[in-house]
Write a protein that holds these residues in place. Structure first.
Motif, mmCIF file in Angstrom:
data_model
loop_
_atom_site.group_PDB
_atom_site.id
_atom_site.type_symbol
_atom_site.label_atom_id
_atom_site.label_comp_id
_atom_site.label_asym_id
_atom_site.label_seq_id
_atom_site.Cartn_x
_atom_site.Cartn_y
_atom_site.Cartn_z
ATOM 1 N N ALA A 137 6.835 -24.003 -2.955
ATOM 2 C CA ALA A 137 6.269 -24.079 -4.351
ATOM 3 C C ALA A 137 6.086 -25.870 -4.885
ATOM 4 N N PRO A 138 7.111 -26.692 -4.385
ATOM 5 C CA PRO A 138 6.879 -28.028 -4.778
ATOM 6 C C PRO A 138 5.730 -28.645 -4.596
ATOM 7 N N GLY A 139 4.881 -28.181 -3.447
ATOM 8 C CA GLY A 139 3.544 -28.520 -3.076
ATOM 9 C C GLY A 139 2.290 -28.135 -3.898
ATOM 10 N N ILE A 140 2.826 -27.417 -5.163
ATOM 11 C CA ILE A 140 1.835 -26.853 -6.025
ATOM 12 C C ILE A 140 2.326 -27.416 -7.305
ATOM 13 N N ASP A 141 1.112 -27.886 -7.903
ATOM 14 C CA ASP A 141 1.379 -28.189 -9.311
ATOM 15 C C ASP A 141 0.521 -27.348 -10.246
ATOM 16 N N LYS A 184 7.168 -12.175 -12.637
ATOM 17 C CA LYS A 184 7.437 -12.989 -13.875
ATOM 18 C C LYS A 184 8.604 -13.976 -14.146
ATOM 19 N N ARG A 185 9.593 -13.086 -13.944
ATOM 20 C CA ARG A 185 10.903 -14.028 -14.076
ATOM 21 C C ARG A 185 11.009 -15.163 -12.918
ATOM 22 N N MET A 186 10.711 -14.653 -11.782
ATOM 23 C CA MET A 186 10.581 -15.708 -10.548
ATOM 24 C C MET A 186 9.733 -16.871 -10.996
ATOM 25 N N LEU A 187 8.283 -16.874 -11.494
ATOM 26 C CA LEU A 187 7.379 -17.713 -11.637
ATOM 27 C C LEU A 187 8.208 -18.562 -12.683
ATOM 28 N N SER A 188 8.541 -17.945 -14.000
ATOM 29 C CA SER A 188 9.276 -19.004 -14.965
ATOM 30 C C SER A 188 10.248 -19.780 -14.451
ATOM 31 N N GLN A 189 11.116 -19.581 -13.548
ATOM 32 C CA GLN A 189 12.244 -20.001 -13.094
ATOM 33 C C GLN A 189 11.861 -21.128 -12.145
ATOM 34 N N ILE A 190 10.781 -21.070 -11.315
ATOM 35 C CA ILE A 190 10.434 -22.081 -10.230
ATOM 36 C C ILE A 190 9.396 -22.913 -11.033
ATOM 37 N N TRP A 191 8.443 -22.521 -11.791
ATOM 38 C CA TRP A 191 7.717 -23.265 -12.538
ATOM 39 C C TRP A 191 7.824 -23.004 -13.919
ATOM 40 N N PRO A 192 8.439 -23.940 -14.826
ATOM 41 C CA PRO A 192 8.820 -23.658 -16.146
ATOM 42 C C PRO A 192 7.735 -23.535 -17.054
ATOM 43 N N ILE A 214 -2.683 -29.421 -5.336
ATOM 44 C CA ILE A 214 -2.059 -28.948 -4.082
ATOM 45 C C ILE A 214 -1.721 -30.483 -3.419
ATOM 46 N N PHE A 215 -0.445 -30.667 -2.992
ATOM 47 C CA PHE A 215 -0.140 -31.995 -2.514
ATOM 48 C C PHE A 215 0.032 -31.490 -0.879
ATOM 49 N N VAL A 216 -0.788 -32.232 -0.100
ATOM 50 C CA VAL A 216 -0.630 -31.926 1.092
ATOM 51 C C VAL A 216 -0.657 -33.273 2.210
ATOM 52 N N GLU A 217 0.142 -32.916 3.268
ATOM 53 C CA GLU A 217 0.412 -33.921 4.148
ATOM 54 C C GLU A 217 0.011 -33.572 5.625
ATOM 55 N N ALA A 218 -0.153 -34.394 6.450
ATOM 56 C CA ALA A 218 -0.740 -33.897 7.882
ATOM 57 C C ALA A 218 0.230 -34.398 8.675
ATOM 58 N N GLN A 219 0.367 -33.769 9.895
ATOM 59 C CA GLN A 219 1.334 -34.061 10.978
ATOM 60 C C GLN A 219 0.520 -33.465 12.309
ATOM 61 N N THR A 220 0.704 -34.358 13.400
ATOM 62 C CA THR A 220 0.079 -34.058 14.658
ATOM 63 C C THR A 220 1.224 -34.238 15.643
ATOM 64 N N SER A 221 1.380 -33.027 16.424
ATOM 65 C CA SER A 221 2.508 -33.103 17.421
ATOM 66 C C SER A 221 1.802 -32.826 18.920
ATOM 67 N N GLY A 222 1.408 -33.860 19.657
ATOM 68 C CA GLY A 222 0.824 -33.512 20.709
ATOM 69 C C GLY A 222 -0.924 -33.171 20.309
ATOM 70 N N GLU A 223 -1.186 -31.891 20.851
ATOM 71 C CA GLU A 223 -2.548 -31.623 20.793
ATOM 72 C C GLU A 223 -2.348 -30.651 19.333
ATOM 73 N N GLU A 224 -1.254 -30.358 18.563
ATOM 74 C CA GLU A 224 -1.127 -29.391 17.495
ATOM 75 C C GLU A 224 -1.260 -30.204 16.377
ATOM 76 N N ILE A 229 2.951 -28.336 3.164
ATOM 77 C CA ILE A 229 2.816 -28.248 1.526
ATOM 78 C C ILE A 229 4.197 -28.157 1.033
ATOM 79 N N GLY A 230 4.341 -28.799 0.315
ATOM 80 C CA GLY A 230 6.287 -28.875 -0.029
ATOM 81 C C GLY A 230 6.734 -28.820 1.274
ATOM 82 N N HIS A 231 7.748 -27.883 1.444
ATOM 83 C CA HIS A 231 8.516 -28.132 2.643
ATOM 84 C C HIS A 231 8.274 -27.258 4.025
ATOM 85 N N THR A 232 6.725 -26.592 3.668
ATOM 86 C CA THR A 232 6.475 -25.703 4.476
ATOM 87 C C THR A 232 5.131 -26.110 5.526
ATOM 88 N N ALA A 233 5.560 -25.975 6.745
ATOM 89 C CA ALA A 233 4.449 -26.641 7.595
ATOM 90 C C ALA A 233 3.493 -25.042 8.193
#
Length: 399
Positions: A137-141, A184-192, A214-224, A229-233
């Motif tokens: 969720a933090p990777g999405i405004d 609905k409850r979950m959405l309101s708690q994570i995104w006020p 959407i806030f995105v970063e890139a990471q390269t690990s060898g050939e991968e 996005i947020g804490h999710t790869a």
């Protein structure tokens, strides 16, 4: 002689006459374009964002639902881990759907989901625990605007009622109905912003200046290659092929900005990464310390011991068992709090760092936007092009 000139002009071909007209027309057109360009530059300064991308024509949307499965009611081998960790205890799952899957009627046959309409195709879905959704969720405004004087989210939540079939290979396999109120409850708690009613609007001008980001970063690990996005790869192209990123199709919109925050790095030996280093240097010491323990944990918690031992008996290594036990405890805490309506007052016990420290995360985003890093070549053709986020955005400022 003058007569010679006259004769030559009179004997000119139709091609020569046409060329003269075309040349004059081109000259006039160039003059008009030049005047128009001068007029525009007198009023606007146009710059291209090299790290911000957009695409699509619709208002951005997120198709999702929540279920509360009882894993002790399952029998399939694929849920052996969940049965061991959670059993019939509280567990909230969040399901993200591609727009195509959300908008058509489907059924489960022979272990797979099929469309009921002829010639209909769809992308897949991503099934997350509540804890995993909080990591994403933090990777999405969602973005916001005012409708009828009230703030409301730009990102439309499309809450579905699809029955989730947890064991599709068995005709009598375990199934769970969606819980709209819980979603609905979950959405309101994570995104006020979703705590306020979402007012319907038919006037695009009301939200034309708002943006979902959407806030995105890139990471390269060898050939991968991975996008973060947020804490999710998400590994590419796997995440697009297996449907786990299909939900991002709902974000394809001229009102969505995919913002590249640069390439990230991580060093387990130093117990540090790009984000931790920034938080330390920017003075967000509490966030840096919690983030370090979150990513590179060294503390031991007695309440994890039974769960960790169960995982070791299932064949997991000591390190993997410790990590999974931590995640399971957080998932339990978050699920109990959400189900019992006590999420807000307990979120400090289970929020991941980027949700727990929004000011630090906002500073990190601002810094990444100011640097305007150029994405690696693979980021374009393996991610942006596949999802339709292939347009650079422009910055306009009045002179």
């Amino acid at each position: 002689m003058i007569d010679d000139f006259t004769t030559e002009e009179e004997q000119g071909t139709i091609y020569e006459s046409f060329s003269d007209v075309a040349l004059c027309t081109l000259a006039v057109a160039l003059l008009l374009v030049t005047l128009l360009a001068i007029n525009i530059t007198q009023n606007l300064s146009v710059e291209i964002n090299r790290n911000t991308f957009s695409g699509g024509v619709m208002r951005p949307s997120l198709h999702l639902e929540c279920t509360v499965p009882n894993f002790s009611a399952t029998t399939a081998d694929e849920f052996a881990l969940e049965r061991a960790l959670f059993g019939d205890g509280p567990y909230v799952a969040v399901h993200l759907f591609s727009p195509s899957l959300a908008l058509i009627a489907t059924d489960v046959r022979e272990g797979g989901t099929v469309a009921l309409g002829e010639d209909q195709t769809f992308a897949q879905q991503q099934d997350l625990s509540l804890h995993q959704f909080m990591q994403l969720a933090p990777g999405i405004d969602p973005g916001s605007f005012k409708a009828e004087g009230q703030p409301t989210a730009l990102l439309l939540p499309s809450i579905l009622d699809k029955q989730m079939v947890y064991e599709p290979n068995d005709p009598a396999g375990y199934r769970v109905n969606a819980d709209r109120r819980l979603t609905k409850r979950m959405l309101s708690q994570i995104w006020p912003i979703y705590a306020n009613p979402t007012f319907p609007t038919r006037r695009p001008d009301e939200y034309s200046h708002a943006r979902t980001r959407i806030f995105v970063e890139a990471q390269t690990s060898g050939e991968e290659h991975f996008i973060i996005i947020g804490h999710t790869a998400y590994k590419l192209p796997d995440a697009l092929e297996d449907g786990s990123l299909a939900w991002l199709g709902g974000f394809s919109s001229g009102l969505t900005e995919t913002i590249f925050l640069g390439e990230t790095w991580s060093d387990a030996a130093l117990r540090s990464n790009k984000r931790i280093e920034f938080f330390e240097q920017a003075g967000f010491t509490d966030c840096a310390a919690d983030y370090r323990e979150y990513v590179f944990p060294i503390s031991d918690y007695p309440e994890l011991a039974p769960m960790r031992q169960t995982l070791i008996q299932l064949g997991y290594s000591e390190a993997d068992a410790a990590r999974r036990a931590r995640n399971a405890v957080v998932q339990q805490r978050a699920s109990v709090a959400l189900l019992e309506g006590e999420f807000s007052e307990n979120k400090g016990r289970f929020f991941p760092p980027l949700l727990a420290y929004p000011d630090a995360w906002a500073a990190y985003i601002k810094n990444g936007q100011q640097i305007e890093s150029e994405p690696p070549a693979w980021f374009y053709h393996e991610f942006l092009d596949k999802l339709g986020f292939d347009r650079l955005t422009i910055k306009r400022s009045a002179r």
